[in-house]
Design an enzyme around this catalytic site. Sequence first.
Site, short mmCIF file in Angstrom:
data_model
loop_
_atom_site.label_atom_id
_atom_site.label_comp_id
_atom_site.label_asym_id
_atom_site.label_seq_id
_atom_site.Cartn_x
_atom_site.Cartn_y
_atom_site.Cartn_z
CB SER A 195 12.02 -1.25 -58.31
OG SER A 195 11.08 -2.07 -58.96
CG HIS A 226 12.36 2.71 -57.37
ND1 HIS A 226 12.27 2.29 -56.05
CD2 HIS A 226 11.28 2.18 -58.00
CE1 HIS A 226 11.20 1.53 -55.91
NE2 HIS A 226 10.58 1.44 -57.07
CE LYS A 248 8.13 3.50 -55.37
NZ LYS A 248 7.27 2.51 -54.72
N1 PLP Z 1 6.37 3.22 -60.77
C1 PLP Z 1 7.36 2.52 -60.19
C2 PLP Z 1 8.64 2.31 -60.91
C3 PLP Z 1 7.18 2.01 -58.89
O1 PLP Z 1 8.14 1.30 -58.29
C4 PLP Z 1 5.94 2.23 -58.23
C5 PLP Z 1 5.68 1.69 -56.87
O2 PLP Z 1 6.02 0.62 -56.51
C6 PLP Z 1 4.95 2.95 -58.89
C7 PLP Z 1 5.20 3.44 -60.16
C8 PLP Z 1 3.65 3.25 -58.22
O3 PLP Z 1 3.85 4.26 -57.28
P1 PLP Z 1 2.70 4.62 -56.21
O4 PLP Z 1 3.02 3.80 -55.01
O5 PLP Z 1 2.82 6.09 -55.99
O6 PLP Z 1 1.42 4.23 -56.84
#
Ligand code: PLP
Length: 393
Positions: A180, A208, A239
Amino acid sequence: LRRRLESELEDIRGAGTWKSERVIASRQGPHLRLAGGGAGIINFCANNYLGLSSHPEVIRAAVEALEKFGAGLSSVRFICGTQSIHKDLEEKIARFHQREDAILYASCFDANAGIFEALLTPEDAVLSDELNHASIIDGIRLCKANKYRYKHMDMQDLEAKLKEAQKHRLRLVATDGAFSMDGDIAPLREICQLAQKYDALVFIDECHATGFLGPNGRGTDELLGVMDKVTIINSTLGKALGGAAGGYTTGPKPLIDLLRQRSRPYLFSNSLPPAVVGCASKALDLLMESNAIAQSMAAKTQRFRSKMMAAGFTISGKDHPICPVMLGDARLASVMAEDMLNRGIYVIGFSYPVVPKGKARIRVQISAVHSDEDIDRCVEAFTEVGRKHGALS
Ligand code: PLP
């Protein structure tokens, strides 16, 4: 305690890493109203990749689920917190990813926190990309497996670590599908080849990627043609898939069965609220009906990236709606982001320690619901602000 906390907060401010929160006074979407004024702001910093967060059908599905199934379960899943909609959504997620089964969590953070400890023992090994998301890092910390960290997307280093890890019973390679901060995509074809050579399993975090990468939006594994080679997928409902909240693991049925027995964030946390289940379920229906939304996001991304590069900016990553405008200097990123907002464009600057020193950037995220005019206005504003602050000649 108060004195100690205040001094710690002062240290954070002093280090320039204080994160402040802008208050939005409207729904999430491509156009926002900020509390205290700012209307008509074009938003380029949400993970609302497909624009489903405020889609009328998604909202309607949430309201219907709320009315029919109530506000929440007041229970964890295994006591009295499983409704038909939870089972239906798990089945739909598995079908979407073409996997055997799926399990829901309150977030993908929880899914990542729960999987490694449940699956891996001190006899096993996990090999993790050094730039993996914080929740993968925390999940790995909680497990007792042997830990190897390989250099970011460096296949030589991964191979060396896989050789070293041959002495363990089971090897699991863990990587973000798309990263990200840089908008770069893991070399999954090469990772899967190495995994096959060294008898390892592959785990990807698709937060993502789910919903929009690949011809049908199935994710990085579809984009790179390795859907049958990746064993475990964790992803988010917070997301692209409606943006409410929630996460999941999808993969082989015995793994999902084991997670229902052993995964602590699943066992000891409340069921997903029906309205949230309704949103995600409708988002998946929309995606399974047609790939038009995913395709439209790809076209918008291409428009932004090519126009920005033609204007003289360096955009990291490739073909991903996360478009980091690389600036280098932390102050430059921060003042330019501020000046962009003065021109009605909401973007965020990132600097150390979120990204390496000297690699400050403004991260722009494209959504399927940005219009061509929105994107062109963003490029124009960047060009003006970049010239004003010396980022462009
Ligand atoms: N994994 C990645 C790569 C993320 O970007 C995010 C959120 O920012 C998460 C996990 C966590 O996701 P959640 O918002 O569903 O806890």
